[in-house]
Design a protein around this motif. Structure first.
Motif, mmCIF file in Angstrom:
data_model
loop_
_atom_site.group_PDB
_atom_site.id
_atom_site.type_symbol
_atom_site.label_atom_id
_atom_site.label_comp_id
_atom_site.label_asym_id
_atom_site.label_seq_id
_atom_site.Cartn_x
_atom_site.Cartn_y
_atom_site.Cartn_z
ATOM 1 N N ALA A 37 20.061 51.603 0.696
ATOM 2 C CA ALA A 37 20.638 50.988 1.891
ATOM 3 C C ALA A 37 20.143 51.661 3.163
ATOM 4 C CB ALA A 37 22.159 51.067 1.826
ATOM 5 N N ALA A 38 19.775 50.850 4.143
ATOM 6 C CA ALA A 38 19.359 51.380 5.438
ATOM 7 C C ALA A 38 20.514 52.165 6.065
ATOM 8 C CB ALA A 38 18.908 50.249 6.358
ATOM 9 N N LEU A 74 25.544 43.952 0.929
ATOM 10 C CA LEU A 74 25.154 44.191 -0.451
ATOM 11 C C LEU A 74 25.326 42.934 -1.300
ATOM 12 C CD1 LEU A 74 24.315 45.952 -2.833
ATOM 13 C CD2 LEU A 74 26.682 46.775 -2.937
ATOM 14 N N ALA A 75 26.404 42.201 -1.093
ATOM 15 C CA ALA A 75 26.655 40.987 -1.879
ATOM 16 C C ALA A 75 25.531 39.980 -1.687
ATOM 17 C CB ALA A 75 28.001 40.378 -1.501
ATOM 18 N N GLN A 76 25.020 39.876 -0.473
ATOM 19 C CA GLN A 76 23.915 38.962 -0.196
ATOM 20 C C GLN A 76 22.618 39.471 -0.828
ATOM 21 O OE1 GLN A 76 24.025 35.930 1.123
ATOM 22 N NE2 GLN A 76 21.842 35.735 0.680
ATOM 23 N N LEU A 109 32.847 37.955 -1.708
ATOM 24 C CA LEU A 109 31.651 37.454 -1.029
ATOM 25 C C LEU A 109 30.655 36.819 -1.986
ATOM 26 C CD1 LEU A 109 31.073 40.481 1.380
ATOM 27 C CD2 LEU A 109 31.959 38.201 2.000
ATOM 28 N N ASN A 110 30.641 37.279 -3.238
ATOM 29 C CA ASN A 110 29.703 36.774 -4.247
ATOM 30 C C ASN A 110 30.449 36.732 -5.586
ATOM 31 O OD1 ASN A 110 27.687 36.333 -6.127
ATOM 32 N ND2 ASN A 110 26.278 37.860 -5.282
ATOM 33 N N PRO A 111 31.118 35.617 -5.884
ATOM 34 C CA PRO A 111 31.950 35.530 -7.094
ATOM 35 C C PRO A 111 31.193 35.736 -8.409
ATOM 36 C CG PRO A 111 32.422 33.719 -5.592
ATOM 37 C CD PRO A 111 31.212 34.423 -5.052
ATOM 38 N N ASP A 112 29.869 35.617 -8.386
ATOM 39 C CA ASP A 112 29.082 35.801 -9.606
ATOM 40 C C ASP A 112 28.702 37.256 -9.847
ATOM 41 O OD1 ASP A 112 29.081 33.045 -10.118
ATOM 42 O OD2 ASP A 112 27.381 32.759 -8.752
#
Length: 161
Positions: A37-38, A74-76, A109-112
């Motif tokens: 991570a930046a 992170l989710a994206q 944010l990202n259910p998968d």
């Protein structure tokens, strides 16, 4: 089905605790992405490019481990990488409380995306990047806490300071 795990962190610097989790995750999943991570809010000692290079050097012998720098959510990032699992290291109960919140937010944010919590091996439970930097900055021996190339990079960094 191929399962890709994402192991995110600032990795400033990469420690033996981080490396231990990556290598163990590499045995469990088809692919592991070390997501560096930046995170400019943390004011890292090493640039994003340096942290990516140090991590790549640590895992160049692992065919199913890749290292990618990222910024943003992170989710994206996990969605873009088609990752299904987040690996999170948990050293103590205090870590779990924070990681539980992050896991819930990332799932929202990202259910998968599922989070897997891994504990470090006993010899690495007390190691943190912050402590390693402090010890090295004051001339202490960090050789048992980080890979050799990371130790050398830390010494070079503090020699310039």
């Amino acid at each position: 089905m191929q399962v890709k795990a994402i192991y995110p962190g600032t990795f400033d610097p990469l420690t033996n605790g981080h490396a231990d989790l990556v290598l163990r995750a590499a045995r469990l999943f088809d692919a592991v992405v070390v997501a560096v991570a930046a995170n400019p809010s943390k004011q890292p000692l090493f640039s994003l490019e340096q942290r990516v290079a140090l991590a790549q050097q640590a895992f160049d012998h692992c065919p199913n481990v890749s290292v990618i720098g990222f910024s943003g959510l992170l989710a994206q990032f996990a969605k873009e990488q088609q990752g299904q699992v987040l690996i999170r290291g948990v050293r103590a109960v205090a870590d779990f409380e924070y990681e539980f919140q992050l896991a819930s937010m990332n799932r929202s944010l990202n259910p998968d995306l599922d989070s897997i919590f891994m504990t470090p091996s006993e010899k690495n439970t007390f190691i943190s990047s912050t402590l390693v930097k402090e010890v090295c900055r004051h001339g202490g021996d960090v050789s048992s806490f980080v890979p050799l190339h990371v130790e050398q990079a830390l010494k070079q960094k503090w020699a310039k300071a």
